[in-house]
Design an enzyme around this catalytic site. Structure first.
Site, PDB file in Angstrom:
ATOM      1  N   ASP A 168       0.807  -1.159  -0.059  1.00  0.00           N
ATOM      2  CA  ASP A 168      -0.041  -0.160   0.168  1.00  0.00           C
ATOM      3  C   ASP A 168       0.897   1.334   0.052  1.00  0.00           C
ATOM      4  OD1 ASP A 168      -2.116   1.807   0.033  1.00  0.00           O
ATOM      5  OD2 ASP A 168      -3.185   0.672   1.770  1.00  0.00           O
TER       6      ASP A 168
HETATM    7  C1  BGC Z   1      -5.008   3.423   0.356  1.00  0.00           C
HETATM    8  C2  BGC Z   1      -5.275   2.463  -0.651  1.00  0.00           C
HETATM    9  C3  BGC Z   1      -5.427   3.056  -1.893  1.00  0.00           C
HETATM   10  C4  BGC Z   1      -3.617   3.682  -2.050  1.00  0.00           C
HETATM   11  C5  BGC Z   1      -3.628   4.525  -3.415  1.00  0.00           C
HETATM   12  C6  BGC Z   1      -3.823   3.962   0.129  1.00  0.00           C
HETATM   13  O1  BGC Z   1      -3.692   5.319   0.974  1.00  0.00           O
HETATM   14  O2  BGC Z   1      -4.873   2.785   1.696  1.00  0.00           O
HETATM   15  O3  BGC Z   1      -6.648   2.020  -0.605  1.00  0.00           O
HETATM   16  O4  BGC Z   1      -5.167   2.065  -3.105  1.00  0.00           O
HETATM   17  O5  BGC Z   1      -3.764   4.478  -0.960  1.00  0.00           O
HETATM   18  O6  BGC Z   1      -4.261   5.722  -3.698  1.00  0.00           O
END
Ligand code: BGC
Length: 769
Positions: free
Chosen positions: A292
């Site tokens: 993530d």
């Molecule tokens: C979130 C994810 C997301 C990623 C990219 C993160 O902060 O937890 O769900 O896909 O950002 O935007």
């Protein structure tokens, strides 16, 4: 979601973009696995270690970010082969521009993959995932994913950070809005159709790779606080929380995103047991795993070491691609030289990323998804917008409708009151990062459009979203701001009361701002903000009928509202066309049929609360409240405010007793549970009939009920339909204490009904052979 442009060069126009890579014409390849392996092996044989590491580096294009943008010099990094993919960069022009650098300037001309959070629609936004789950309509959910993928790919993207399949049983956690709720069966079905909808056959240029997230157990964050620790038994993990991820993997999800949390002491991003033993060895996952956002460098804060150490740990655990941190780019080569990672570790990860690009057809045509024509003709089409409206109307949950307050007549004086009544930007919901907030109609506009000119519809704000200005600001970020009225509260309420007194009916548009749920939006008080509640009290005192149109991304504690307001329609956040859809339902053009995919507690002290709990050794008698030395509370009953599966209709349904085709079930065969459902009201309506079972004696403790099936039927007034469910041994399996997936012979209860608390039951025995 910070809407800023980080990559200046990439963000300028496309004039002059050449098709240099396409012109070099690579040999045509197909998706046959052997050919893919040969192709990737040949390519990897030419790659330097640096180029391999470059494939593992994912940077943000800066359009919608959830943290700091670490990468600089993106264009020169692409040219050096140091970037495998970019996310949050959109439009065929910009993506073509970036791709062009990769396939003309980098030594091996390897195309990049382009990702984005395509979560509940794209520019045509659909209801938030929790709302979609409330439709209990798998075909509808799959079609929303198909439309989202069609639009996103028309805008240049090929990789969606969806489905989010985290099970959530604690409504304090804001990301419950992005989830399908509390239940692993419903959640698994939705995970499967989301993958199918996004990926299709992964061949056409309107299909994109899914990325199931957040692996794993992210929804069990302690105290409902985002990014927090999870600690969980294997029983709960395997029987509940892991199931929807597995369903998405089984459905063919091409990638998975690791969660931010630690699990029983090891952060998921560095968790070899999770990412290698469970995901790859037990489940046979063949796709690639991405961290993530800054998940790799956050391991430093988790306390696992410096950037070099945590990057090595993450890679070795099975995190193939590093989102944003650039820990892999900066340190893996040194770790290789020092023997902290092996070339096999790097090769494995690199191969998986290249395979994904191969499966997407990017080696054949790196510009496959860069069609300016498609961008013009396939996004926010009238058909997509119409579908968004229809879909939204299927997600609303009618929680209460005393005295047939609803539906309303399209006539007379209607007062729309509340801070959420005249804001379009608040309608689409938390992950609508690509939605056109400025043109999204407000509830007031939707009501006016649908009611026609016989109704006189007025608006008064009546209160701020929250009394505290900072809280309101934080709950309405990213262009979703709602104006404030800074006069004394009593004056603002007084205006609304005046408007209410002139009206035949009041529509109170209250609840959460759409950024009061979603990422980093945990709350400890999950009620309607007090200032809005005081407004509601004043409106009720006028004696006018009040309809509460409840906007929310989570179960709210609405005990007082449920006891005092005659009608409550829970509308979540319903996407681009929510305003019209709400009007369709309020005026009775559409009969509401949504059912809660998550329990609504009476108060926040009851969370985590869910229908499929264990019995305990001291269960409280059904419908009891407090009994000394039973498992209960002194101050509140164990019952929810609204149970899982609950939702009313403008018509009524009756259920016959459950008929079982046999009182015994043999392994390898099935028995059938049948009920007759009758529409006993005066309006056509849809009913979701739910099947639950209970394993009465097990080698481990088993839940008091488990959802095993559901069917949505449409019934005309007076019409009856038989609804049948087949039950097989497979449906009764669970992971036992040895983590073997077994069904244990013995007695089972079967329940059928309109929700988890209102069921008819029968009993059967599973035989050993
Ligand atoms: C979130 C994810 C997301 C990623 C990219 C993160 O902060 O937890 O769900 O896909 O950002 O935007």
């Amino acid at each position: 979601m910070n809407f800023k442009k980080a990559l200046s060069l990439i963000c300028i126009g496309t004039a002059g973009a050449t098709l240099a890579f396409a012109q070099t014409k690579r040999p045509a390849v197909n998706t046959d696995e052997a050919k893919m392996n040969a192709f990737v092996s040949q390519l990897m044989a030419k790659m330097t270690v640096d180029e391999k590491i470059g494939q593992l580096n994912l940077v943000t294009g800066g359009e919608a970010t959830t943290g700091s943008v670490v990468s600089t010099d993106v264009e020169s990094k692409i040219a050096k082969g140091q970037i495998g993919g970019i996310f949050s960069l959109t439009t065929p022009q910009r993506i073509r521009k970036a791709q062009e650098i990769a396939v003309t300037k980098s030594r091996l001309k390897i195309p990049m993959i382009f990702g984005q959070d395509v979560i509940h629609g794209y520019k045509t936004s659909f209801p938030i995932p929790l709302a979609l789950a409330a439709s209990w309509d798998l075909d509808l959910i799959q079609r929303t994913a198909r439309v989202a993928a069609t639009e996103a790919t028309a805008d240049g993207l090929n990789w969606a950070y969806s489905p989010m399949v985290d099970i959530v049983r604690d409504a304090r956690w804001g990301r419950v809005a992005e989830s399908s709720g509390e239940d692993e069966y419903l959640g698994s079905q939705i995970a499967r159709v989301m993958v199918k909808g996004l990926q299709g056959d992964l061949k056409g240029n309107n299909t994109m790779m899914a990325c199931v997230k957040h692996f794993a157990l992210y929804g069990a964050a302690e105290s409902g606080r985002d990014y927090n620790t999870t600690d969980m038994s294997l029983d709960r993990m395997y029987n509940v929380y892991l199931k929807p991820y597995k369903a998405a993997i089984d459905a063919g999800a091409g990638s998975a995103m690791v969660s931010f949390n630690d699990i029983n002491g090891t952060p998921a991003t560095a968790n070899k047991w999770l990412l290698t033993d469970v995901l790859r060895k037990q489940w046979g996952f063949k796709g690639f795993v991405v961290s993530d956002y800054t998940g790799v460098s956050e391991l430093i804060e988790h306390g696992l070491g410096d950037l070099q150490q945590v990057s090595a740990l993450a890679l070795k655990a099975g995190t193939d691609m590093d989102m944003v941190s650039e820990g892999y780019l900066k340190t893996l080569k040194t770790s290789l030289q020092q023997g902290k990672v092996t070339i096999a570790d790097i090769n494995n990860a690199c191969r998986l990323v290249l395979e994904a690009k191969y499966k997407l057809g990017l080696f054949q045509d790196p510009y496959k998804y860069c069609s300016e024509e498609r961008a013009k003709t396939e996004i926010m089409t009238p058909a997509n917008m119409k579908f968004s409206r229809d879909a939204a109307s299927q997600t609303f949950v009618l929680l209460k409708n005393a005295n047939k307050t609803l539906p309303l007549k399209k006539a007379g004086n209607i007062a729309v009151i509340g801070p959420l009544g005249n804001t379009g930007a608040n309608m689409p919901g938390t992950w609508a990062v690509n939605a056109d907030l400025a043109t999204t109609p407000s509830l007031l506009e939707g009501l006016k459009a649908v009611a026609g000119n016989k109704a006189n519809i007025t608006y008064s704000m009546g209160s701020n979203l929250t009394a505290d200005a900072t809280l309101q600001k934080n709950g309405t970020m990213f262009g979703r701001e709602i104006p404030r009225d800074d006069r004394p509260e009593a004056e603002v309420i007084e205006d609304a009361v005046k408007a209410a007194k002139k009206a035949d009916v009041v529509i109170a548009a209250l609840g959460e701002g759409s950024e009061m749920s979603g990422e980093s939006s945990s709350r400890t008080d999950i009620g309607i903000p007090d200032v809005q509640k005081r407004l509601l009290e004043a409106l009720l005192k006028t004696g006018k009928p009040v309809v509460l149109v409840l906007f929310t991304g989570r179960p709210l504690t609405i005990k007082w509202e449920s006891e005092n307001v005659p009608a409550i329609l829970n509308v979540w956040f319903g996407g681009s066309q929510a305003a019209y859809a709400i009007a369709d339902v309020l005026f009775g053009d559409v009969n509401p049929s949504g059912k809660l995919p998550i329990t609504f507690p009476q108060n926040v002290g009851q969370v985590p609360i869910y229908y499929s709990h264990k019995n305990t050794g001291r269960p409280l008698a059904k419908n009891g409240w407090f009994t000394k030395f039973r498992s209960d509370y002194l101050d509140v009953s164990n019952d929810p405010q609204y149970p899982f599966g609950f939702g009313l209709s403008y018509t009524t349904f009756s259920y016959s007793d459950v008929k079982l085709s046999s009182a015994t079930l043999r392994p390898g065969s099935t028995i059938t549970a049948t009920v007759t459902v009758t529409n006993t009201g005066s309006m056509e309506g849809k009913e979701t009939v739910q099947l639950y079972t209970r394993d009465l004696v097990g080698s481990t403790t088993r839940p008091v009920m488990e959802l095993k099936g559901f069917k949505k039927v449409s019934l005309k007034p007076g019409e009856s339909k038989q609804v049948s469910f087949n039950i097989s041994e497979e449906d009764l399996k669970f992971y036992n204490a040895q983590l073997k997936y077994v069904a244990e012979p013995g007695d089972f209860k079967v329940f059928v009904g309109p929700n988890s608390a209102d069921v008819k039951e029968s009993k059967f025995t599973l035989l050993s052979k």
